[in-house]
Design a protein around this motif. Sequence first.
Motif, mmCIF file in Angstrom:
data_model
loop_
_atom_site.group_PDB
_atom_site.id
_atom_site.type_symbol
_atom_site.label_atom_id
_atom_site.label_comp_id
_atom_site.label_asym_id
_atom_site.label_seq_id
_atom_site.Cartn_x
_atom_site.Cartn_y
_atom_site.Cartn_z
ATOM 1 N N SER A 287 48.703 26.626 79.798
ATOM 2 C CA SER A 287 48.352 25.377 80.469
ATOM 3 C C SER A 287 48.720 24.167 79.613
ATOM 4 C CB SER A 287 46.851 25.357 80.791
ATOM 5 O OG SER A 287 46.511 26.414 81.658
ATOM 6 N N PHE A 288 48.406 24.220 78.320
ATOM 7 C CA PHE A 288 48.763 23.115 77.427
ATOM 8 C C PHE A 288 50.281 22.942 77.346
ATOM 9 C CE2 PHE A 288 44.491 23.649 75.288
ATOM 10 C CZ PHE A 288 44.026 22.392 75.649
ATOM 11 N N GLY A 289 50.993 24.047 77.165
ATOM 12 C CA GLY A 289 52.453 23.965 77.058
ATOM 13 C C GLY A 289 53.086 23.418 78.311
ATOM 14 N N LEU A 290 52.580 23.855 79.470
ATOM 15 C CA LEU A 290 53.104 23.369 80.749
ATOM 16 C C LEU A 290 52.860 21.876 80.905
ATOM 17 C CD1 LEU A 290 54.242 23.979 83.593
ATOM 18 C CD2 LEU A 290 51.898 24.451 84.294
ATOM 19 N N PHE A 291 51.645 21.435 80.607
ATOM 20 C CA PHE A 291 51.287 20.030 80.781
ATOM 21 C C PHE A 291 52.040 19.122 79.805
ATOM 22 C CE2 PHE A 291 48.496 16.436 79.636
ATOM 23 C CZ PHE A 291 48.418 15.800 80.867
ATOM 24 N N LEU A 292 52.171 19.560 78.544
ATOM 25 C CA LEU A 292 52.745 18.698 77.516
ATOM 26 C C LEU A 292 54.266 18.724 77.474
ATOM 27 C CD1 LEU A 292 50.231 19.583 74.647
ATOM 28 C CD2 LEU A 292 50.285 17.471 75.984
ATOM 29 N N GLY B 100 51.948 15.077 72.172
ATOM 30 C CA GLY B 100 52.088 16.474 72.563
ATOM 31 C C GLY B 100 52.051 17.406 71.367
ATOM 32 N N LEU B 101 52.774 17.028 70.316
ATOM 33 C CA LEU B 101 52.783 17.849 69.108
ATOM 34 C C LEU B 101 51.402 17.905 68.472
ATOM 35 C CD1 LEU B 101 56.164 16.693 67.505
ATOM 36 C CD2 LEU B 101 55.692 18.875 68.615
ATOM 37 N N GLY B 102 50.697 16.765 68.494
ATOM 38 C CA GLY B 102 49.361 16.728 67.907
ATOM 39 C C GLY B 102 48.374 17.613 68.650
ATOM 40 N N VAL B 103 48.392 17.542 69.992
ATOM 41 C CA VAL B 103 47.500 18.378 70.801
ATOM 42 C C VAL B 103 47.836 19.855 70.599
ATOM 43 C CG1 VAL B 103 46.822 18.983 73.159
ATOM 44 C CG2 VAL B 103 47.090 16.588 72.524
ATOM 45 N N SER B 104 49.118 20.169 70.550
ATOM 46 C CA SER B 104 49.542 21.562 70.339
ATOM 47 C C SER B 104 49.065 22.080 68.987
ATOM 48 C CB SER B 104 51.069 21.666 70.430
ATOM 49 O OG SER B 104 51.539 21.233 71.669
ATOM 50 N N PHE B 105 49.252 21.280 67.962
ATOM 51 C CA PHE B 105 48.827 21.691 66.618
ATOM 52 C C PHE B 105 47.312 21.898 66.566
ATOM 53 C CE2 PHE B 105 47.412 20.671 62.276
ATOM 54 C CZ PHE B 105 48.114 21.639 61.567
ATOM 55 N N ALA C 253 54.533 3.086 72.526
ATOM 56 C CA ALA C 253 54.015 4.169 73.372
ATOM 57 C C ALA C 253 55.097 5.188 73.687
ATOM 58 C CB ALA C 253 53.451 3.588 74.669
ATOM 59 N N TYR C 254 56.336 4.709 73.929
ATOM 60 C CA TYR C 254 57.438 5.608 74.261
ATOM 61 C C TYR C 254 57.783 6.500 73.073
ATOM 62 C CZ TYR C 254 62.055 7.201 75.707
ATOM 63 O OH TYR C 254 63.140 7.977 76.027
ATOM 64 N N VAL C 255 57.790 5.904 71.869
ATOM 65 C CA VAL C 255 58.138 6.661 70.670
ATOM 66 C C VAL C 255 57.022 7.649 70.305
ATOM 67 C CG1 VAL C 255 58.567 6.469 68.185
ATOM 68 C CG2 VAL C 255 59.679 4.882 69.770
ATOM 69 N N SER C 256 55.767 7.236 70.506
ATOM 70 C CA SER C 256 54.648 8.075 70.075
ATOM 71 C C SER C 256 54.285 9.161 71.083
ATOM 72 C CB SER C 256 53.413 7.205 69.817
ATOM 73 O OG SER C 256 52.989 6.568 71.012
ATOM 74 N N ARG C 257 54.825 9.089 72.319
ATOM 75 C CA ARG C 257 54.462 10.073 73.338
ATOM 76 C C ARG C 257 54.745 11.509 72.905
ATOM 77 N NH1 ARG C 257 57.180 8.464 78.573
ATOM 78 N NH2 ARG C 257 55.997 6.576 78.149
ATOM 79 N N PRO C 258 55.937 11.809 72.352
ATOM 80 C CA PRO C 258 56.162 13.185 71.883
ATOM 81 C C PRO C 258 55.201 13.602 70.779
ATOM 82 C CG PRO C 258 58.234 11.978 72.056
ATOM 83 C CD PRO C 258 57.151 10.985 72.208
ATOM 84 N N MET C 259 54.784 12.643 69.948
ATOM 85 C CA MET C 259 53.870 12.965 68.860
ATOM 86 C C MET C 259 52.494 13.370 69.392
ATOM 87 S SD MET C 259 55.868 12.655 66.394
ATOM 88 C CE MET C 259 54.670 12.966 65.104
#
Length: 493
Positions: free
Chosen positions: A362-367, A36-41, A28-34
């Motif tokens: 909003s997405f950038g702020l949250f993620l 954010g990147l996935g939602v952004s993409f 979960a710790y390793v995948s957390r940044p992914m």
Amino acid sequence: MAEDPLGSQWKTLDRDLNRISQLEMATAYVSRPMIGLGVSFAFILLAGLAVIFWFGGDEHTLIVAAAAAFGAYMAINIGANDVANNMGPAVGANALSMGGAIAIAAICESAGALLAGGDVVSTISKGIIDTKAVEDGQVFMWAMMAALISAAMWVNLATYVGAPVSTTHSVVGGVMGAGIAAAGLSAVNWPTMSAIAASWVISPVLGGVVAAMFLAFIKHNIIYREDKIAAARVWVPVLIGIMAGVFATYLSMKGLKRIVKIDLQTALLIGLAIGIVTYFITRPLIHRQSEGLENRNKSLKVLFGIPLVFSAALLSFAHGANDVANAVGPLAAIVHASEFGDFSSNVAIPMWVMVIGAFGISFGLFLFGPKLIRMVGSQITKLNPMRAYCVALSAAITVIIASWLGLPVSSTHIAVGGIFGVGFYREWHMERRLRKVPGTLPEVKTIAPIERRRRKLVRRSHFMTIIAAWVITVPAAAFMSAVIFTVLYWFAT
């Protein structure tokens, strides 16, 4: 006694389950940044696809769709970087939790962009490029595309290294670089660029001086008084009235352009009236809130907590209304050029462009926002509600002064400059107390010179990183934009 086989099995099972739990936590710790990147993409892709669906088979549909995708990317980066300046001090002072700050900022930024965002934006970013120098509409679109991409990439890089930079200056650099690549150095309005360069120094210095002056006022009139609570009952309503008046003036000038045009004199009269009314409303409230509080500095933080939250929310609303339009300006210019086949110095921003900006923020702020919020709020210098309140008040006052003087300033530089001002004032004040004349200031524990240098109240590493990022923002964005424009134009032709 023989070991119980069943008990041994339970121990083995517990160890295995513990290993699985640790593996799940690590995953979960390793995948957390992914995530954010996935939602952004997904948001960036959705913005582009929505434009294709909206415009249908128009010849410029793909260009506008690409511009919308990069506009969404830019908005995400604004949320990750720029908004930290408004919420960082409140979070660093523990007046707001991280979750509360993100929720308030997302609502206020979006409301500012959609309700009061400028309906007309300077597509050449305040006259940086002469429109006559770029006569070909196709070249103009590629130049704006390059400016948008380079500005977004630069803000993204700055967020990654933990440096709060000016979104507006990034766009300015992008437009300048693309303009030079498209039409040469003569296309740039150098007097305007000189004024922007001057604002690199003026904005943070002015913000820092104003914030330090308010902190000195609070220390002298409240903190160092024998009866702190009685002093707070007198001066806190005055400070809240000043805050209300200043923000009323600020929002009248900057945040309500779509609803009504208000000049500086009228805005000041509105601010004065609201400030006086707020003073008389808050005076009994502060008196009631202060009843039963102990006569110490910790009690004062309670009285400044709620006003600080309101100031952070108002800053976010004003930022959404004023700065988002500048950030999506290149996208609006591309849309205008694709629809009408020409370009002008000012164009209307379509509502769907502002929606992309608002949701992207909003997405950038949250993620991705918490990283910069923590840095601005607690890693430059230690903030409490009084110091953070001085920073917020300084930001609004400095913008009004700059508008009156006609100076192009950055809200990012002002807010972070205010934090520097508070920190450096505390350093100076601490040194003064160590060298004090007996009886003139409260005593402070004597510290060895080496330890005193180690305990600097402003972290020099962050100070140098931020200053360096500010200095190179325009030239770096300009260089990236020139390269991107050259590549895009080469592929297009």
